[in-house]
Design a protein around this motif. Structure first.
Motif, PDB file in Angstrom:
ATOM      1  N   PHE A  60       3.230  12.705  -1.132  1.00  0.00           N
ATOM      2  CA  PHE A  60       2.837  11.313  -0.143  1.00  0.00           C
ATOM      3  C   PHE A  60       2.160  11.698   1.366  1.00  0.00           C
ATOM      4  O   PHE A  60       1.162  11.155   1.677  1.00  0.00           O
ATOM      5  CB  PHE A  60       3.946  10.570  -0.161  1.00  0.00           C
ATOM      6  CG  PHE A  60       4.157   9.370   0.734  1.00  0.00           C
ATOM      7  CD1 PHE A  60       3.691   8.113   0.006  1.00  0.00           C
ATOM      8  CD2 PHE A  60       4.421   9.147   2.138  1.00  0.00           C
ATOM      9  CE1 PHE A  60       3.835   6.845   0.583  1.00  0.00           C
ATOM     10  CE2 PHE A  60       4.361   7.926   2.648  1.00  0.00           C
ATOM     11  CZ  PHE A  60       4.169   6.786   1.770  1.00  0.00           C
ATOM     12  N   HIS A  61       2.855  12.439   1.849  1.00  0.00           N
ATOM     13  CA  HIS A  61       2.387  12.735   3.379  1.00  0.00           C
ATOM     14  C   HIS A  61       1.129  13.371   3.460  1.00  0.00           C
ATOM     15  O   HIS A  61       0.260  13.224   4.599  1.00  0.00           O
ATOM     16  CB  HIS A  61       3.571  13.582   3.946  1.00  0.00           C
ATOM     17  CG  HIS A  61       4.620  12.822   4.162  1.00  0.00           C
ATOM     18  ND1 HIS A  61       4.532  11.786   5.069  1.00  0.00           N
ATOM     19  CD2 HIS A  61       6.014  12.919   3.506  1.00  0.00           C
ATOM     20  CE1 HIS A  61       6.127  11.272   4.993  1.00  0.00           C
ATOM     21  NE2 HIS A  61       6.575  11.821   4.139  1.00  0.00           N
ATOM     22  N   ASN A  62       0.630  14.397   2.545  1.00  0.00           N
ATOM     23  CA  ASN A  62      -0.640  14.895   2.280  1.00  0.00           C
ATOM     24  C   ASN A  62      -1.804  14.001   2.081  1.00  0.00           C
ATOM     25  O   ASN A  62      -2.943  14.469   2.348  1.00  0.00           O
ATOM     26  CB  ASN A  62      -0.471  16.190   1.522  1.00  0.00           C
ATOM     27  CG  ASN A  62       0.313  17.215   1.986  1.00  0.00           C
ATOM     28  OD1 ASN A  62       0.356  17.333   3.060  1.00  0.00           O
ATOM     29  ND2 ASN A  62       1.049  17.738   0.941  1.00  0.00           N
ATOM     30  N   MET A  63      -1.439  12.943   1.373  1.00  0.00           N
ATOM     31  CA  MET A  63      -2.783  12.279   0.905  1.00  0.00           C
ATOM     32  C   MET A  63      -2.841  11.050   1.420  1.00  0.00           C
ATOM     33  O   MET A  63      -4.036  10.318   0.901  1.00  0.00           O
ATOM     34  CB  MET A  63      -2.270  11.856  -0.702  1.00  0.00           C
ATOM     35  CG  MET A  63      -1.745  13.399  -1.622  1.00  0.00           C
ATOM     36  SD  MET A  63      -3.326  14.211  -1.926  1.00  0.00           S
ATOM     37  CE  MET A  63      -4.052  13.272  -2.945  1.00  0.00           C
ATOM     38  N   ILE A  64      -2.120  10.660   2.549  1.00  0.00           N
ATOM     39  CA  ILE A  64      -2.344   9.101   2.878  1.00  0.00           C
ATOM     40  C   ILE A  64      -2.585   9.312   4.565  1.00  0.00           C
ATOM     41  O   ILE A  64      -1.730  10.105   5.320  1.00  0.00           O
ATOM     42  CB  ILE A  64      -1.432   8.175   2.596  1.00  0.00           C
ATOM     43  CG1 ILE A  64      -1.696   6.838   3.406  1.00  0.00           C
ATOM     44  CG2 ILE A  64      -0.025   8.776   2.933  1.00  0.00           C
ATOM     45  CD1 ILE A  64      -0.976   5.606   2.749  1.00  0.00           C
ATOM     46  N   LEU A  65      -3.593   8.716   4.963  1.00  0.00           N
ATOM     47  CA  LEU A  65      -3.942   8.776   6.490  1.00  0.00           C
ATOM     48  C   LEU A  65      -3.802   7.314   7.010  1.00  0.00           C
ATOM     49  O   LEU A  65      -4.484   6.281   6.422  1.00  0.00           O
ATOM     50  CB  LEU A  65      -5.283   9.019   6.848  1.00  0.00           C
ATOM     51  CG  LEU A  65      -5.687   9.014   8.395  1.00  0.00           C
ATOM     52  CD1 LEU A  65      -4.952  10.093   9.183  1.00  0.00           C
ATOM     53  CD2 LEU A  65      -7.339   9.129   8.391  1.00  0.00           C
ATOM     54  N   GLU A  66      -2.905   7.123   7.964  1.00  0.00           N
ATOM     55  CA  GLU A  66      -2.409   5.692   8.384  1.00  0.00           C
ATOM     56  C   GLU A  66      -3.185   5.545   9.919  1.00  0.00           C
ATOM     57  O   GLU A  66      -2.727   6.259  10.748  1.00  0.00           O
ATOM     58  CB  GLU A  66      -1.036   5.196   8.249  1.00  0.00           C
ATOM     59  CG  GLU A  66      -0.891   3.760   8.634  1.00  0.00           C
ATOM     60  CD  GLU A  66       0.536   3.251   8.804  1.00  0.00           C
ATOM     61  OE1 GLU A  66       1.419   4.375   9.269  1.00  0.00           O
ATOM     62  OE2 GLU A  66       0.807   2.129   8.649  1.00  0.00           O
ATOM     63  N   LEU A  67      -3.783   4.683   9.905  1.00  0.00           N
ATOM     64  CA  LEU A  67      -4.365   4.242  11.264  1.00  0.00           C
ATOM     65  C   LEU A  67      -3.975   2.862  11.712  1.00  0.00           C
ATOM     66  O   LEU A  67      -4.134   1.856  10.760  1.00  0.00           O
ATOM     67  CB  LEU A  67      -5.748   4.214  11.545  1.00  0.00           C
ATOM     68  CG  LEU A  67      -6.417   5.925  11.129  1.00  0.00           C
ATOM     69  CD1 LEU A  67      -7.779   5.900  11.008  1.00  0.00           C
ATOM     70  CD2 LEU A  67      -5.926   6.451  12.288  1.00  0.00           C
TER      71      LEU A  67
ATOM     72  N   GLY B 170       3.763  10.680  -5.316  1.00  0.00           N
ATOM     73  CA  GLY B 170       5.392  11.047  -5.379  1.00  0.00           C
ATOM     74  C   GLY B 170       5.512  11.778  -3.857  1.00  0.00           C
ATOM     75  O   GLY B 170       5.322  11.050  -2.826  1.00  0.00           O
ATOM     76  N   ASN B 171       6.171  13.014  -4.034  1.00  0.00           N
ATOM     77  CA  ASN B 171       6.415  13.753  -2.942  1.00  0.00           C
ATOM     78  C   ASN B 171       5.476  14.420  -2.027  1.00  0.00           C
ATOM     79  O   ASN B 171       5.659  15.022  -1.048  1.00  0.00           O
ATOM     80  CB  ASN B 171       7.826  14.860  -3.182  1.00  0.00           C
ATOM     81  CG  ASN B 171       7.086  15.824  -4.155  1.00  0.00           C
ATOM     82  OD1 ASN B 171       6.055  15.866  -4.551  1.00  0.00           O
ATOM     83  ND2 ASN B 171       7.955  16.588  -4.626  1.00  0.00           N
TER      84      ASN B 171
ATOM     85  N   ILE C 223       0.776  -1.175  -0.078  1.00  0.00           N
ATOM     86  CA  ILE C 223      -0.064  -0.039   0.016  1.00  0.00           C
ATOM     87  C   ILE C 223       1.039   1.333  -0.318  1.00  0.00           C
ATOM     88  O   ILE C 223       0.630   2.178  -0.854  1.00  0.00           O
ATOM     89  CB  ILE C 223      -0.896  -0.059   1.259  1.00  0.00           C
ATOM     90  CG1 ILE C 223      -1.892  -1.193   1.078  1.00  0.00           C
ATOM     91  CG2 ILE C 223      -1.748   1.334   1.095  1.00  0.00           C
ATOM     92  CD1 ILE C 223      -2.789  -1.155  -0.013  1.00  0.00           C
ATOM     93  N   LEU C 224       1.977   1.302   0.901  1.00  0.00           N
ATOM     94  CA  LEU C 224       2.949   2.237   0.746  1.00  0.00           C
ATOM     95  C   LEU C 224       3.509   2.640  -0.432  1.00  0.00           C
ATOM     96  O   LEU C 224       3.700   3.740  -0.966  1.00  0.00           O
ATOM     97  CB  LEU C 224       4.133   2.203   1.899  1.00  0.00           C
ATOM     98  CG  LEU C 224       3.315   2.308   3.332  1.00  0.00           C
ATOM     99  CD1 LEU C 224       4.500   1.880   4.413  1.00  0.00           C
ATOM    100  CD2 LEU C 224       2.625   3.691   3.721  1.00  0.00           C
ATOM    101  N   ALA C 225       3.760   1.585  -1.057  1.00  0.00           N
ATOM    102  CA  ALA C 225       4.422   1.604  -2.574  1.00  0.00           C
ATOM    103  C   ALA C 225       3.321   2.178  -3.813  1.00  0.00           C
ATOM    104  O   ALA C 225       3.784   3.062  -4.308  1.00  0.00           O
ATOM    105  CB  ALA C 225       5.014   0.380  -3.195  1.00  0.00           C
ATOM    106  N   VAL C 226       2.097   1.914  -3.350  1.00  0.00           N
ATOM    107  CA  VAL C 226       0.867   2.308  -4.163  1.00  0.00           C
ATOM    108  C   VAL C 226       0.867   3.832  -4.236  1.00  0.00           C
ATOM    109  O   VAL C 226       0.845   4.695  -4.839  1.00  0.00           O
ATOM    110  CB  VAL C 226      -0.380   1.805  -3.826  1.00  0.00           C
ATOM    111  CG1 VAL C 226      -1.458   2.649  -4.563  1.00  0.00           C
ATOM    112  CG2 VAL C 226      -0.405   0.216  -4.507  1.00  0.00           C
TER     113      VAL C 226
END
Ligand SMILES: Nc1ncnc2c1ncn2[C@@H]1O[C@H](COP(=O)(O)OP(=O)(O)O)[C@@H](O)[C@H]1O
Ligand SMILES: [Mg+2]
Length: 300
Positions: free
Chosen positions: A98-105, A95-96, A86-89
């Motif tokens: 990344f941090h704004n676009m994914i929420l991990e719980l 791209g850069n 999932i992180l690779a997807v």
């Protein structure tokens, strides 16, 4: 393998708005104390780096490239590459950004109904935005989804429906039977099997070479055997054995993991088959108290 595939819709009207900061926890914080761990250092960065599961990875890769990523449910035993995939997807999609676009719980977070209603909803309801020439859906990664309460899972089902236009959900779990069928049916399911010995060996060789380690062939075989298809376990044993003894032998691997050496097991089997039980008992005690525990307590 794939069971349902939904088209990826992007809310075009939401373009060019500035993203709010994640209310939840962003993934992939470097130097969070895990930086020295080989499991992080050697986490596959792209889908091509993920070992094994070629059919699954190729399918997910294709869906990502075609902008048709469905909600995903990845399940299977630990250390097989579910989170890494999932992180690779996400890296491929964003791209850069990344941090704004994914929420991990994940499991360490509160998993009650409030989390689903608030954190996920807050993140999912912020507007999508564009970078480069494309607009993108956001991604919510729910690790250990099987640990969520039933109420939370039902609430999540409604959140998924409501935000399908702007957000993709990736659920990860070990035991798929603990995920309610209403959630399962909204996702495309992929089963990650334990890695076969060839892939574990290949990946370990890569790390051994990159780190310049001195590892005998029998030690490598022991690592593969003891990790039973769990790549996280294989890398953790490799790293801890390396810290304990720079020259890595089969014996060092067994000692480090607290597993009895195959030669000791052979010797014990011989005694048990050829001596009286009391003689075997005292001989084993002389060899090693831990082995005594292993043979008579743990393996009863
Ligand atoms: N298929 C794989 N290919 C390469 N490395 C892997 C694979 N599966 C696991 N690993 C290694 O194990 C670590 C944990 O993997 P992860 O994707 O978090 O497993 P899971 O989510 O299935 O428990 C990764 O950082 C990586 O180093
Ligand atoms: Mg995981």
């Amino acid at each position: 393998m794939a069971e349902t595939i939904s088209l990826m819709d992007v809310d075009e009207g939401d373009n060019n708005t500035i993203p709010k900061p994640n209310k939840g926890k962003n993934v992939f914080v470097p130097n969070d104390g895990k930086a020295g761990l080989w499991i992080e250092k050697y986490r596959p960065q792209s889908l091509a780096d993920v070992a094994a599961h070629r059919d699954i990875i190729d399918t997910i890769d294709r869906l990502t490239s075609e902008n048709r990523l469905p909600h995903l449910l990845l399940y299977g035993p630990p250390g097989t590459g579910k989170t890494s995939t999932i992180l690779a997807v996400a890296r491929k999609l964003y791209g850069n950004q990344f941090h704004n676009m994914i929420l991990e719980l994940n499991a360490s977070d509160e998993r009650g109904i409030d989390v689903v209603r608030q954190q996920i909803q807050d993140f999912a309801s912020t507007q999508s935005f564009s970078f480069g020439s494309k607009s993108h859906v956001k991604l919510v990664l729910l690790d250990e989804a099987d640990a969520m309460t039933k109420d939370a899972q039902f609430a999540l089902r409604r959140v998924i429906e409501k935000y399908t236009k702007s957000t993709r959900f990736a659920l990860i779990c070990n035991n798929v039977n603990k995920v309610i069928s209403a959630l399962q049916s909204r996702c495309t399911r992929f089963r990650f099997a334990p890695l076969d010995p060839t892939h574990v060996t290949e990946r370990l060789r890569h790390v051994i070479e990159s780190e310049g380690l001195d590892v005998t062939e029998s030690a490598l075989a022991a690592l593969v055997r003891l990790s039973s298809g769990d790549m996280r376990k294989a890398l953790n044993i490799l790293q801890s054995t390396h810290m304990a003894s720079p020259k890595m032998t089969e014996e060092a691997v067994y000692l480090c993991t607290g597993n009895p050496l195959p030669k000791d097991i052979e010797q014990i089997s011989y005694w048990l088959l050829n001596e009286t039980i009391s003689t075997s008992f005292s001989r084993i005690l002389q060899v090693n108290c831990a082995l005594f525990y292993y043979v008579f307590v743990k393996a009863d």
